[in-house]
Design a protein around this motif. Structure first.
Motif, mmCIF file in Angstrom:
data_model
loop_
_atom_site.group_PDB
_atom_site.id
_atom_site.type_symbol
_atom_site.label_atom_id
_atom_site.label_comp_id
_atom_site.label_asym_id
_atom_site.label_seq_id
_atom_site.Cartn_x
_atom_site.Cartn_y
_atom_site.Cartn_z
ATOM 1 N N ASP A 61 86.157 -46.815 -9.137
ATOM 2 C CA ASP A 61 86.141 -45.381 -9.402
ATOM 3 C C ASP A 61 87.331 -45.081 -10.321
ATOM 4 O O ASP A 61 88.457 -45.501 -10.017
ATOM 5 N N PRO A 62 87.103 -44.347 -11.432
ATOM 6 C CA PRO A 62 88.220 -44.074 -12.350
ATOM 7 C C PRO A 62 89.420 -43.441 -11.649
ATOM 8 O O PRO A 62 90.567 -43.676 -12.052
ATOM 9 N N ARG A 63 89.181 -42.663 -10.595
ATOM 10 C CA ARG A 63 90.310 -42.009 -9.905
ATOM 11 C C ARG A 63 91.238 -43.023 -9.242
ATOM 12 O O ARG A 63 92.354 -42.691 -8.853
ATOM 13 N N ASP A 64 90.766 -44.256 -9.094
ATOM 14 C CA ASP A 64 91.577 -45.271 -8.416
ATOM 15 C C ASP A 64 92.298 -46.217 -9.385
ATOM 16 O O ASP A 64 92.803 -47.261 -8.983
ATOM 17 N N VAL A 65 92.320 -45.829 -10.656
ATOM 18 C CA VAL A 65 92.990 -46.659 -11.679
ATOM 19 C C VAL A 65 94.357 -46.049 -11.989
ATOM 20 O O VAL A 65 94.462 -44.885 -12.347
ATOM 21 N N ILE A 66 95.425 -46.843 -11.825
ATOM 22 C CA ILE A 66 96.782 -46.396 -12.166
ATOM 23 C C ILE A 66 97.218 -47.186 -13.397
ATOM 24 O O ILE A 66 97.297 -48.427 -13.344
ATOM 25 N N LEU A 198 93.745 -54.429 -7.166
ATOM 26 C CA LEU A 198 93.373 -55.382 -8.225
ATOM 27 C C LEU A 198 94.199 -55.090 -9.479
ATOM 28 O O LEU A 198 94.306 -53.941 -9.900
ATOM 29 N N THR A 199 94.774 -56.142 -10.052
ATOM 30 C CA THR A 199 95.588 -56.011 -11.273
ATOM 31 C C THR A 199 94.800 -56.461 -12.491
ATOM 32 O O THR A 199 94.134 -57.496 -12.462
ATOM 33 N N VAL A 200 94.919 -55.677 -13.568
ATOM 34 C CA VAL A 200 94.322 -56.072 -14.843
ATOM 35 C C VAL A 200 95.341 -55.814 -15.955
ATOM 36 O O VAL A 200 96.191 -54.922 -15.824
ATOM 37 N N SER A 201 95.289 -56.653 -16.996
ATOM 38 C CA SER A 201 96.236 -56.517 -18.107
ATOM 39 C C SER A 201 95.459 -56.386 -19.405
ATOM 40 O O SER A 201 94.490 -57.119 -19.639
ATOM 41 N N SER A 202 95.906 -55.476 -20.261
ATOM 42 C CA SER A 202 95.196 -55.183 -21.511
ATOM 43 C C SER A 202 95.191 -56.353 -22.503
ATOM 44 O O SER A 202 94.171 -56.673 -23.107
ATOM 45 N N HIS A 203 96.354 -57.018 -22.662
ATOM 46 C CA HIS A 203 96.450 -57.953 -23.788
ATOM 47 C C HIS A 203 95.719 -59.267 -23.583
ATOM 48 O O HIS A 203 95.578 -60.046 -24.519
ATOM 49 N N LYS A 204 95.226 -59.506 -22.367
ATOM 50 C CA LYS A 204 94.423 -60.721 -22.185
ATOM 51 C C LYS A 204 92.953 -60.442 -22.545
ATOM 52 O O LYS A 204 92.155 -61.359 -22.664
ATOM 53 N N LEU A 205 92.625 -59.173 -22.690
ATOM 54 C CA LEU A 205 91.249 -58.763 -22.987
ATOM 55 C C LEU A 205 91.044 -58.433 -24.450
ATOM 56 O O LEU A 205 89.962 -58.037 -24.850
ATOM 57 N N GLY A 206 92.119 -58.480 -25.230
ATOM 58 C CA GLY A 206 92.013 -58.061 -26.628
ATOM 59 C C GLY A 206 92.499 -56.643 -26.843
ATOM 60 O O GLY A 206 92.257 -56.042 -27.883
ATOM 61 N N GLY A 207 93.208 -56.101 -25.874
ATOM 62 C CA GLY A 207 93.891 -54.819 -26.054
ATOM 63 C C GLY A 207 95.346 -55.081 -26.423
ATOM 64 O O GLY A 207 95.760 -56.242 -26.565
ATOM 65 N N PRO A 208 96.144 -54.027 -26.581
ATOM 66 C CA PRO A 208 97.555 -54.233 -26.923
ATOM 67 C C PRO A 208 98.374 -54.774 -25.761
ATOM 68 O O PRO A 208 97.968 -54.650 -24.598
ATOM 69 N N THR A 209 99.535 -55.332 -26.065
ATOM 70 C CA THR A 209 100.469 -55.752 -25.013
ATOM 71 C C THR A 209 101.161 -54.511 -24.443
ATOM 72 O O THR A 209 101.126 -53.434 -25.038
ATOM 73 N N GLY A 210 101.788 -54.686 -23.283
ATOM 74 C CA GLY A 210 102.579 -53.590 -22.714
ATOM 75 C C GLY A 210 101.768 -52.508 -22.043
ATOM 76 O O GLY A 210 102.243 -51.377 -21.896
ATOM 77 N N VAL A 211 100.554 -52.826 -21.626
ATOM 78 C CA VAL A 211 99.760 -51.855 -20.861
ATOM 79 C C VAL A 211 98.833 -52.622 -19.915
ATOM 80 O O VAL A 211 98.377 -53.719 -20.213
ATOM 81 N N LEU A 214 96.714 -50.985 -12.237
ATOM 82 C CA LEU A 214 96.473 -51.396 -10.859
ATOM 83 C C LEU A 214 95.320 -50.541 -10.356
ATOM 84 O O LEU A 214 95.355 -49.319 -10.457
ATOM 85 N N VAL A 215 94.288 -51.208 -9.845
ATOM 86 C CA VAL A 215 93.138 -50.516 -9.287
ATOM 87 C C VAL A 215 93.274 -50.624 -7.776
ATOM 88 O O VAL A 215 93.648 -51.690 -7.274
ATOM 89 N N LYS A 216 93.016 -49.519 -7.069
ATOM 90 C CA LYS A 216 93.224 -49.577 -5.615
ATOM 91 C C LYS A 216 92.101 -48.862 -4.883
ATOM 92 O O LYS A 216 91.392 -48.039 -5.477
ATOM 93 N N ARG A 217 91.939 -49.206 -3.637
ATOM 94 C CA ARG A 217 90.986 -48.460 -2.807
ATOM 95 C C ARG A 217 91.520 -47.049 -2.646
ATOM 96 O O ARG A 217 92.733 -46.826 -2.580
ATOM 97 N N GLN A 231 102.873 -37.981 -12.940
ATOM 98 C CA GLN A 231 101.764 -38.649 -13.639
ATOM 99 C C GLN A 231 101.106 -39.712 -12.753
ATOM 100 O O GLN A 231 101.691 -40.194 -11.803
ATOM 101 N N GLU A 232 99.888 -40.057 -13.137
ATOM 102 C CA GLU A 232 99.118 -41.091 -12.432
ATOM 103 C C GLU A 232 99.060 -40.806 -10.923
ATOM 104 O O GLU A 232 99.293 -41.681 -10.097
#
Ligand code: PLP
Length: 387
Positions: A61-66, A198-211, A214-217, A231-232
């Motif tokens: 759920d987008p509301r659970d993305v920090i 759950l942790t995800v990182s942008s730069h391993k997917l082809g996004g920029p570094t430094g972003v 954390l996704v949470k229940r 914020q967040e």
């Protein structure tokens, strides 16, 4: 010579064109996402669009993305002994022996409240050992937070995360998954994995570094690492990195929509790569080869090889790969992942990681194998074996 064959995608992936376009557009958007005027609302729209895109990548759920400054910050934020959920705080942190240093460091758990769960010789978290620790902690009335990665950054070995979740939840604990390497390369679904964080990182997917994120229940609350503005949803203060977040969102969307074509293409190239490595060096050992692995990762070694020398030799041929050994402040130490798998130090010191991505080509593999033939030939000559 500058590297022109890039085979180090697990370190960082080249920026996807979609991410570059989204970042450019976001950089031209004036406005603080917290401002109520039209400019602020335009910036807010970019952040919220990215939130939906990142949530879609992991079935959350987008509301659970920090949003955070990357995978490292998301991992440290997750490893919070004061974590609040319907289950209450966590008294012990259990991490597998093959985790990334940002998880092995233990987040905000004090050293006496951290434990390591061993891995098998194949590089998979040892479920029987986990089960034993869970039973013992349940007996002592201690609630654990367990952190296991989705796929290992060195070997690519995919971990049995849903199985871990099932067992940890049955014993009353909580589960965090570091999905930094797996996400975007294999199907990743927050609910199917059954995790709490759950942790995800942008730069391993082809996004920029430094972003990252954390996704949470929904019921999970964490103590923010960075306090200030709200914020967040009060979980991470500071004006949002709007261009970075927009680029992350676009990369997440591209990774999700292209997964079904990118993954089999990478797997076919990887097969060609490994067949070539073995043809040239029949005594090459490919770590974790007997397990389910990411379609893009190969970690291999040959007796007598020195990884740091090999990485430089490949670089001189214009090929970027990495050593499986960690190199910090000029000192090379053998990989903790291979040590956890019980790989003899002499073999671990030669480990080379080749990691592919959506833009890798047959020519990249051929160039790598040509350089490998030279390197292996020299190695065999040194050992007095005809190549
Ligand atoms: N977790 C894993 C498994 C990684 O491979 C990495 C990066 O190499 C990280 C976490 C850290 O992510 P970031 O570079 O976004 O801080």
């Amino acid at each position: 010579m500058a590297a022109h064959v890039y085979l180090d995608w697990n370190a960082t992936a080249p920026l996807r064109p979609e991410a570059r376009a989204a970042m450019g557009a976001a950089a031209d958007t004036v406005g603080n996402p917290s401002s109520v005027h039209a400019a602020g609302r335009a910036a807010r729209h970019l952040v919220e669009t990215a939130r939906v895109q990142v949530a879609a990548l992991v079935g959350a759920d987008p509301r659970d993305v920090i949003f955070t400054s990357g995978g490292t910050e998301a991992n440290v934020l997750a490893l919070d002994p004061a974590i609040e959920s319907e289950k209450g705080p966590a008294g012990r942190l259990l991490v597998s022996a093959i985790e990334h240093p940002s998880v092995r460091a233990g987040g905000r758990f004090l050293p006496h409240a951290r434990e390591e769960i061993p891995a098998t010789a194949s590089g998979v978290v040892d479920l029987a050992a986990l089960e034993r620790r869970l039973a013992a902690l349940a007996g002592e009335g201690i609630r654990p937070l367990v952190s296991v990665m989705l796929a290992n950054n060195e070997t690519g070995v995919i971990q049995p995360v849903s199985e871990v979740s099932r067992r940890v939840h049955a014993s009353g604990g909580l589960v965090h998954v570091d999905a930094v390497q797996g996400c975007g390369r294999i199907q990743t679904d927050f609910k199917e994995l059954g995790v709490d964080l759950l942790t995800v990182s942008s730069h391993k997917l082809g996004g920029p570094t430094g972003v990252g994120a954390l996704v949470k229940r929904a019921d999970v609350r964490l103590t923010p690492l960075i306090t200030g503005g709200g914020q967040e949803r009060n979980q991470r203060a500071g004006t949002e990195n709007v261009p970075g977040i927009a680029g992350f969102g676009a990369a997440a969307e591209a990774a999700r929509t292209n997964l079904s074509t990118e993954a089999p293409r990478m797997a076919a190239l990887r097969e060609e790569l490994e067949a070539g490595i073995r043809r040239i060096a029949p005594d090459a050992v490919i770590f974790g080869a007997d397990c389910d692995r990411l379609p893009n990762t190969t970690l291999f070694s040959v007796p007598g090889m020195k990884a740091e020398t090999a990485v430089i030799a490949f670089d001189l041929e214009g090929i970027a790969v990495s050593s499986g050994a960690a190199c910090s402040s000029g000192k090379v130490t053998p990989s903790h992942v291979l040590a956890a798998m019980g790989v003899p130090e002499a073999l671990a010191r030669g480990a080379i990681r080749v990691s592919l991505g959506y833009a890798s080509t047959e020519q990249d593999i051929s160039a790598f194998l040509a350089a490998w033939a030279k390197l292996a030939g020299a190695l065999y000559r040194e050992r007095g074996i005809a190549a």
